[in-house]
Design a protein around this motif. Structure first.
Motif, PDB file in Angstrom:
ATOM      1  N   ASN A  58       0.866  -1.176   0.000  1.00 40.44           N
ATOM      2  CA  ASN A  58       0.000   0.000   0.000  1.00 40.44           C
ATOM      3  C   ASN A  58       0.904   1.227   0.000  1.00 40.44           C
ATOM      4  OD1 ASN A  58      -1.789   2.083   0.483  1.00 40.44           O
ATOM      5  ND2 ASN A  58      -2.820   1.089   2.202  1.00 40.44           N
ATOM      6  N   GLY A  59       0.721   2.087  -0.973  1.00 38.08           N
ATOM      7  CA  GLY A  59       1.567   3.275  -1.068  1.00 38.08           C
ATOM      8  C   GLY A  59       1.240   4.361  -0.070  1.00 38.08           C
ATOM      9  N   LEU A  60       0.159   4.173   0.698  1.00 36.08           N
ATOM     10  CA  LEU A  60      -0.235   5.173   1.698  1.00 36.08           C
ATOM     11  C   LEU A  60      -0.142   4.588   3.100  1.00 36.08           C
ATOM     12  CD1 LEU A  60      -3.319   6.711  -0.153  1.00 36.08           C
ATOM     13  CD2 LEU A  60      -0.987   7.617  -0.023  1.00 36.08           C
ATOM     14  N   ALA A  61       0.988   3.945   3.388  1.00 36.55           N
ATOM     15  CA  ALA A  61       1.211   3.341   4.704  1.00 36.55           C
ATOM     16  C   ALA A  61       2.021   4.286   5.583  1.00 36.55           C
ATOM     17  CB  ALA A  61       1.919   2.001   4.559  1.00 36.55           C
ATOM     18  N   ASN A  62       1.655   5.581   5.588  1.00 31.80           N
ATOM     19  CA  ASN A  62       2.445   6.561   6.323  1.00 31.80           C
ATOM     20  C   ASN A  62       2.337   6.415   7.830  1.00 31.80           C
ATOM     21  OD1 ASN A  62      -0.190   7.362   6.244  1.00 31.80           O
ATOM     22  ND2 ASN A  62       0.191   9.424   5.494  1.00 31.80           N
ATOM     23  N   GLN A  63       1.451   5.519   8.308  1.00 33.19           N
ATOM     24  CA  GLN A  63       1.429   5.254   9.749  1.00 33.19           C
ATOM     25  C   GLN A  63       2.702   4.550  10.212  1.00 33.19           C
ATOM     26  OE1 GLN A  63      -0.458   3.682   7.536  1.00 33.19           O
ATOM     27  NE2 GLN A  63      -0.665   1.504   7.995  1.00 33.19           N
ATOM     28  N   LEU A  64       3.490   4.036   9.246  1.00 28.52           N
ATOM     29  CA  LEU A  64       4.748   3.363   9.584  1.00 28.52           C
ATOM     30  C   LEU A  64       5.903   4.343   9.749  1.00 28.52           C
ATOM     31  CD1 LEU A  64       4.564   0.383   7.041  1.00 28.52           C
ATOM     32  CD2 LEU A  64       3.736   0.445   9.390  1.00 28.52           C
ATOM     33  N   ASP A  65       5.740   5.579   9.247  1.00 26.86           N
ATOM     34  CA  ASP A  65       6.815   6.564   9.299  1.00 26.86           C
ATOM     35  C   ASP A  65       7.157   6.914  10.748  1.00 26.86           C
ATOM     36  OD1 ASP A  65       6.760   6.565   6.584  1.00 26.86           O
ATOM     37  OD2 ASP A  65       6.008   8.612   6.334  1.00 26.86           O
TER      38      ASP A  65
END
Length: 258
Positions: A200-207
């Motif tokens: 998923n290209g919108l997995a910014n919760q991992l940042d």
């Protein structure tokens, strides 16, 4: 189970899970980070990090490959995924990854010194598939994904054995482009051999929580998806029970791209 506007146990992780952001261990600090930058801008920043391999130069390899095999999928031959590494920007994390790509998996105890360390990614299994987040693998001890060891050359031994500290959070998981390769961890500064490739290209919760250090090699020319992402998308279609694949998906070979 507690109820209320904040969600279960006061963190809202269950709501996030139902929204496709993965389990509690994949939700970072339990909130969705929001960016002022556009997805294109974030993708450009990621590109700049990988471009440092050429502008700064590095003695480390910048590409490795993994070959996956699963008989129930009806493949006639193993399928290859090529991974580009940010070796110049994150040398310690990439060194660990490269070292483990060149060794084979063995189950059980290993020697305390580097000469006796013979664990690696070859023959390991994909142990979990979070279809809306990523594909997890890299358990060099067993098959359940609950154990891992980094290479001794990068290890910080006390107090948690074979793991190493977070090197930096300079690549984003939220550029809109899937295929980011990132470390799985057991907490802050506890990276070992386990890693994940985002689907998923919108997995910014991992940042800010998982150290991203590579990406599936981008497509060439007019291709929509690279060969590697085609393989990973096929693996995402495997039936799972609570994220655990119903079939064995094995890394039959891996190494440095010559």
């Amino acid at each position: 189970m507690a109820t209320g506007t904040r969600g279960s146990r006061g963190h809202g992780w269950l709501t996030n899970y139902r929204a496709g952001k993965g389990g509690r261990h994949l939700q970072g600090k339990y909130f969705e980070k929001r960016y002022d930058d556009s997805l294109q801008r974030i993708a450009e920043l990621n590109d700049h990090v990988f471009a440092l391999n050429k502008t700064l130069g590095t003695d480390l390899p910048t590409e490795v490959y993994f070959e996956f095999w699963s008989e129930p999928l009806g493949w006639k031959e193993p399928k290859r995924v090529v991974i580009e590494l940010a070796s110049a920007a994150l040398p310690k994390t990439c060194l660990n990854f490269v070292k483990l790509c060149g060794m084979k998996q063995e189950t059980g105890e290993h020697d305390e010194n580097e000469d006796g360390f013979d664990l690696g990614y070859k023959s390991t299994l994909v142990h979990k598939i979070e279809k809306n987040v990523g594909i997890m693998m890299g358990d060099v001890h067993f098959t359940h994904g609950k154990s891992g060891s980094c290479h001794p050359s990068v290890a910080t031994h006390p107090p948690h054995g074979y793991n190493f500290k977070d090197e930096g959070f300079i690549l984003s998981h939220g550029s809109g482009i899937p295929g980011i390769v990132t470390m799985s961890n057991s907490g802050v500064d506890r990276n070992d051999s386990r890693f994940m490739i985002t689907t998923n290209g919108l997995a910014n919760q991992l940042d800010g929580y998982h150290v991203a250090f590579g990406r599936v090699k981008p497509p060439v020319g007019n291709e929509i998806d690279s060969e590697g992402m085609v393989v990973l998308n096929e693996l995402c279609g495997v039936f799972t029970k609570r994220g655990v694949p119903a079939i064995d998906i094995t890394v039959v070979d891996c190494g440095i791209v010559k």
